[in-house]
Design a protein around this motif. Structure first.
Motif, mmCIF file in Angstrom:
data_model
loop_
_atom_site.group_PDB
_atom_site.id
_atom_site.type_symbol
_atom_site.label_atom_id
_atom_site.label_comp_id
_atom_site.label_asym_id
_atom_site.label_seq_id
_atom_site.Cartn_x
_atom_site.Cartn_y
_atom_site.Cartn_z
ATOM 1 N N ASP A 148 0.832 -1.203 0.000
ATOM 2 C CA ASP A 148 0.000 0.000 0.000
ATOM 3 C C ASP A 148 0.868 1.254 0.000
ATOM 4 O OD1 ASP A 148 -2.658 1.350 0.285
ATOM 5 O OD2 ASP A 148 -1.684 2.065 2.124
ATOM 6 N N GLN A 149 1.919 1.255 0.838
ATOM 7 C CA GLN A 149 2.813 2.421 0.872
ATOM 8 C C GLN A 149 3.469 2.628 -0.482
ATOM 9 O OE1 GLN A 149 6.009 2.397 3.768
ATOM 10 N NE2 GLN A 149 7.035 4.043 2.717
ATOM 11 N N GLU A 171 3.462 6.912 8.763
ATOM 12 C CA GLU A 171 2.258 7.473 8.128
ATOM 13 C C GLU A 171 2.582 7.831 6.681
ATOM 14 O OE1 GLU A 171 0.629 10.781 10.234
ATOM 15 O OE2 GLU A 171 0.990 9.849 12.181
ATOM 16 N N TRP A 172 1.663 7.558 5.777
ATOM 17 C CA TRP A 172 1.823 7.961 4.382
ATOM 18 C C TRP A 172 0.429 8.130 3.782
ATOM 19 C CZ3 TRP A 172 2.622 3.040 6.147
ATOM 20 C CH2 TRP A 172 1.829 2.049 5.614
ATOM 21 N N GLU A 173 0.361 8.915 2.776
ATOM 22 C CA GLU A 173 -0.904 9.113 2.054
ATOM 23 C C GLU A 173 -0.589 9.600 0.664
ATOM 24 O OE1 GLU A 173 -2.333 13.571 3.099
ATOM 25 O OE2 GLU A 173 -2.700 12.080 4.650
ATOM 26 N N CYS A 219 0.811 4.027 -2.944
ATOM 27 C CA CYS A 219 0.438 5.414 -2.637
ATOM 28 C C CYS A 219 1.558 6.381 -3.012
ATOM 29 C CB CYS A 219 0.096 5.569 -1.160
ATOM 30 S SG CYS A 219 -1.508 4.888 -0.718
ATOM 31 N N PRO A 268 6.630 -1.344 5.630
ATOM 32 C CA PRO A 268 6.680 0.104 5.394
ATOM 33 C C PRO A 268 7.823 0.736 6.170
ATOM 34 C CG PRO A 268 4.491 -0.569 6.150
ATOM 35 C CD PRO A 268 5.384 -1.751 6.272
#
Length: 117
Positions: free
Chosen positions: A65-66, A113-115, A69, A109
């Protein structure tokens, strides 16, 4: 010896901005990056620095996911290649046989935090 190693991953394969990275292709790149990182920085991966090969690469769902994104959301508009993606490598298996030394790694990861931007 089991250990966690920080790895700033840069994909060597440029892909279109709107493409998703191929997980199997990423596993091969991560295996090469882990060995190169071990050679350049003199970091032992398991028992030996560097091992001859990485036999198995597991990418956790959070790391995948990281990567996805950051692949899109952290790339500049005119940037062809994906950005540097901080990851952590956990060495969960090591050994030596007739083919030489080897390790197995799990990718986590590297950020808390990442987005996507």
């Amino acid at each position: 010896m089991h250990k966690v190693i920080c790895l700033n991953f840069t994909s060597l394969v440029p892909e279109r901005w709107n493409s998703l990275p191929d997980i199997e292709g990423l596993k091969k790149q991560l295996a090469s990056a882990a060995i190169a990182h071990s050679e350049v920085y003199g970091i032992e991966l398991g028992l030996y620095a560097p091992p001859k090969e990485v036999r198995e690469v597991k990418i956790t769902a959070a790391a995948a996911d990281q990567i996805r994104c950051m692949w899109h959301g952290h790339r500049g508009r005119d940037q062809i290649s994906p950005p540097v993606i901080p990851l952590k490598i956990f060495v969960f298996g090591t050994g030596q046989d007739a083919q030489g030394t080897w390790v197995s790694i799990e990718v986590h990861p590297g950020m808390d935090e990442w987005e996507a931007v």
